[in-house]
Design a protein around this motif. Structure first.
Motif, PDB file in Angstrom:
ATOM      1  N   ALA A 124      46.290  41.932  35.715  1.00  0.00           N
ATOM      2  CA  ALA A 124      45.090  42.247  34.934  1.00  0.00           C
ATOM      3  C   ALA A 124      44.170  41.032  34.831  1.00  0.00           C
ATOM      4  O   ALA A 124      42.940  41.166  34.837  1.00  0.00           O
ATOM      5  CB  ALA A 124      45.483  42.736  33.543  1.00  0.00           C
ATOM      6  N   LEU A 125      44.753  39.845  34.752  1.00  0.00           N
ATOM      7  CA  LEU A 125      43.955  38.620  34.684  1.00  0.00           C
ATOM      8  C   LEU A 125      43.153  38.429  35.961  1.00  0.00           C
ATOM      9  O   LEU A 125      41.943  38.154  35.911  1.00  0.00           O
ATOM     10  CB  LEU A 125      44.880  37.424  34.453  1.00  0.00           C
ATOM     11  CG  LEU A 125      44.246  36.034  34.567  1.00  0.00           C
ATOM     12  CD1 LEU A 125      43.134  35.850  33.546  1.00  0.00           C
ATOM     13  CD2 LEU A 125      45.323  34.948  34.406  1.00  0.00           C
ATOM     14  N   VAL A 126      43.782  38.561  37.109  1.00  0.00           N
ATOM     15  CA  VAL A 126      43.069  38.395  38.379  1.00  0.00           C
ATOM     16  C   VAL A 126      42.001  39.477  38.527  1.00  0.00           C
ATOM     17  O   VAL A 126      40.858  39.198  38.934  1.00  0.00           O
ATOM     18  CB  VAL A 126      44.046  38.426  39.570  1.00  0.00           C
ATOM     19  CG1 VAL A 126      43.282  38.322  40.895  1.00  0.00           C
ATOM     20  CG2 VAL A 126      45.064  37.294  39.459  1.00  0.00           C
ATOM     21  N   GLU A 127      42.355  40.699  38.189  1.00  0.00           N
ATOM     22  CA  GLU A 127      41.368  41.785  38.249  1.00  0.00           C
ATOM     23  C   GLU A 127      40.175  41.476  37.354  1.00  0.00           C
ATOM     24  O   GLU A 127      39.016  41.699  37.740  1.00  0.00           O
ATOM     25  CB  GLU A 127      42.020  43.102  37.836  1.00  0.00           C
ATOM     26  CG  GLU A 127      43.039  43.629  38.829  1.00  0.00           C
ATOM     27  CD  GLU A 127      43.777  44.848  38.321  1.00  0.00           C
ATOM     28  OE1 GLU A 127      44.345  45.588  39.146  1.00  0.00           O
ATOM     29  OE2 GLU A 127      43.816  45.062  37.084  1.00  0.00           O
ATOM     30  N   GLY A 128      40.444  40.968  36.154  1.00  0.00           N
ATOM     31  CA  GLY A 128      39.368  40.661  35.223  1.00  0.00           C
ATOM     32  C   GLY A 128      38.477  39.539  35.716  1.00  0.00           C
ATOM     33  O   GLY A 128      37.253  39.586  35.546  1.00  0.00           O
ATOM     34  N   LEU A 129      39.074  38.524  36.333  1.00  0.00           N
ATOM     35  CA  LEU A 129      38.283  37.408  36.855  1.00  0.00           C
ATOM     36  C   LEU A 129      37.358  37.867  37.973  1.00  0.00           C
ATOM     37  O   LEU A 129      36.177  37.494  38.016  1.00  0.00           O
ATOM     38  CB  LEU A 129      39.210  36.293  37.353  1.00  0.00           C
ATOM     39  CG  LEU A 129      39.928  35.499  36.264  1.00  0.00           C
ATOM     40  CD1 LEU A 129      41.029  34.626  36.878  1.00  0.00           C
ATOM     41  CD2 LEU A 129      38.939  34.628  35.482  1.00  0.00           C
ATOM     42  N   VAL A 130      37.878  38.675  38.870  1.00  0.00           N
ATOM     43  CA  VAL A 130      37.040  39.182  39.967  1.00  0.00           C
ATOM     44  C   VAL A 130      35.942  40.079  39.414  1.00  0.00           C
ATOM     45  O   VAL A 130      34.775  39.996  39.827  1.00  0.00           O
ATOM     46  CB  VAL A 130      37.901  39.917  41.009  1.00  0.00           C
ATOM     47  CG1 VAL A 130      37.007  40.559  42.081  1.00  0.00           C
ATOM     48  CG2 VAL A 130      38.891  38.949  41.664  1.00  0.00           C
ATOM     49  N   SER A 131      36.284  40.920  38.452  1.00  0.00           N
ATOM     50  CA  SER A 131      35.292  41.801  37.837  1.00  0.00           C
ATOM     51  C   SER A 131      34.194  41.011  37.137  1.00  0.00           C
ATOM     52  O   SER A 131      33.030  41.415  37.118  1.00  0.00           O
ATOM     53  CB  SER A 131      35.977  42.739  36.837  1.00  0.00           C
ATOM     54  OG  SER A 131      35.029  43.531  36.144  1.00  0.00           O
ATOM     55  N   ALA A 132      34.552  39.852  36.582  1.00  0.00           N
ATOM     56  CA  ALA A 132      33.575  39.024  35.875  1.00  0.00           C
ATOM     57  C   ALA A 132      32.662  38.265  36.826  1.00  0.00           C
ATOM     58  O   ALA A 132      31.667  37.671  36.382  1.00  0.00           O
ATOM     59  CB  ALA A 132      34.296  38.045  34.965  1.00  0.00           C
ATOM     60  N   GLY A 133      33.011  38.250  38.119  1.00  0.00           N
ATOM     61  CA  GLY A 133      32.128  37.610  39.091  1.00  0.00           C
ATOM     62  C   GLY A 133      32.748  36.510  39.917  1.00  0.00           C
ATOM     63  O   GLY A 133      32.053  35.848  40.697  1.00  0.00           O
ATOM     64  N   PHE A 134      34.055  36.294  39.777  1.00  0.00           N
ATOM     65  CA  PHE A 134      34.716  35.241  40.558  1.00  0.00           C
ATOM     66  C   PHE A 134      35.284  35.812  41.852  1.00  0.00           C
ATOM     67  O   PHE A 134      36.250  36.559  41.843  1.00  0.00           O
ATOM     68  CB  PHE A 134      35.842  34.593  39.762  1.00  0.00           C
ATOM     69  CG  PHE A 134      35.361  33.669  38.682  1.00  0.00           C
ATOM     70  CD1 PHE A 134      34.932  32.390  38.985  1.00  0.00           C
ATOM     71  CD2 PHE A 134      35.301  34.103  37.370  1.00  0.00           C
ATOM     72  CE1 PHE A 134      34.471  31.548  37.990  1.00  0.00           C
ATOM     73  CE2 PHE A 134      34.840  33.267  36.367  1.00  0.00           C
ATOM     74  CZ  PHE A 134      34.416  31.982  36.681  1.00  0.00           C
ATOM     75  N   ALA A 135      34.676  35.419  42.978  1.00  0.00           N
ATOM     76  CA  ALA A 135      35.250  35.773  44.271  1.00  0.00           C
ATOM     77  C   ALA A 135      36.389  34.830  44.627  1.00  0.00           C
ATOM     78  O   ALA A 135      37.322  35.199  45.342  1.00  0.00           O
ATOM     79  CB  ALA A 135      34.179  35.735  45.362  1.00  0.00           C
TER      80      ALA A 135
END
Length: 294
Positions: A30-41
């Motif tokens: 969920a953390l990785v998903e959230g980071l990507v969703s927030a704009g981190f490629a």
């Protein structure tokens, strides 16, 4: 042409590797998903190091296949060929190699000499390139060592030259203790660029013991460094560097760049929510007093 800004969030790896509370696999996903969703490629998702060395990250082989589809820029720390093999099997396109500019810290962190480490990393890089992986390099304790104090610039240059021979895609200078100053940042950027003919894009992996991390970011940016690493809530540190501070805070780093009119593409509101969720997970899994005393 000047490179575009790249911020790599290292919370899932460096932020959690010595966290006070264990983060379960589903919460890491969920953390990785959230980071990507927030704009981190760009996200450093785990470490393929033996769990006896980094017990908080035993589940990279299960984590990566669940998140690899989210971005083509995910990376994991891999200390040797076995780590690269695990990264390949899990489905990652890139690995991060690490060695220290300090002999004492390298012994504590990797349990071998700097020269032995560079020999292993050279073989590891060749193997990774043969399997068409991108290879990134990092120089730990590039400014100060918890055991030896100030690290000579010549040590950092030596490591940078070795990484150049390995064909790394980027090279990070890591302020493992969090005590670097802007003057030191400028000095080492200049020295490394001279030694590597400016052929490798440089990055900074900053910890923030003295509160100078954003000043160091500003100095590096003025010297055309465009790669920076950070962690949510300033989490992280080094289990083998006594006194190491947490990473520069991702939200503060993003807000700093946005305040200068430098677009990051990151949603700060989503980051704030994600930080609170992660800290709640860590708090729920803190050891009990009885466990802490055992």
């Amino acid at each position: 042409m000047t490179e575009a800004l790249v911020i790599t969030d290292v919370t899932p790896r460096d932020g959690l590797q010595d966290a006070s509370g264990f983060v379960p696999l589903e919460d890491k996903i969920a953390l990785v998903e959230g980071l990507v969703s927030a704009g981190f490629a760009h996200v450093e998702v785990t470490s393929f190091v033996h769990p006896l060395r980094i017990p908080m990250l035993p589940d990279g082989d299960q984590l990566v296949p669940r998140v690899a589809h989210l971005s083509k820029h995910l990376v994991a720390l891999a200390p040797n060929i076995k780590g690269v093999e695990r990264a390949i099997t899990a489905g990652l396109p890139a690995v991060m190699l690490v060695a220290s500019a300090s002999e004492s810290h390298n012994q504590a962190n990797l349990n071998r000499s700097r020269q032995d480490t560079l020999a292993i990393l050279s073989e590891t890089a060749r193997y990774a390139h043969s399997r068409e992986l991108l290879v990134h390099g990092a120089i730990s304790a590039a400014f100060e060592c918890p055991f030896e104090g100030w690290v000579p610039v010549a040590n950092v240059v030596e490591m940078a030259q070795a990484y150049r021979e390995m064909g790394v895609t980027t090279l990070n200078l890591a302020d493992t203790l969090g005590t670097a100053t802007p003057k030191m940042v400028k000095e080492r950027i200049h020295a490394v660029r001279e030694a590597t003919d400016s052929s490798i894009p440089l990055g900074l992996h900053l910890h923030d013991r003295q509160g100078w991390a954003l000043a160091n970011v500003a100095m590096a940016y003025e010297w055309d460094v465009r790669h920076f690493e950070s962690a949510l809530g300033g989490l992280g540190g080094c289990p083998y560097a006594p006194g190491a501070a947490g990473n520069v805070d991702t939200e503060k780093l993003v807000a700093f760049f946005e305040a200068q009119g430098i677009t990051t593409g990151v949603d700060l509101d989503k980051l704030a929510i994600l930080r609170r969720q992660l800290l709640n997970v860590i708090a729920r899994h803190l050891p009990t007093p009885e466990e802490g005393a055992s």
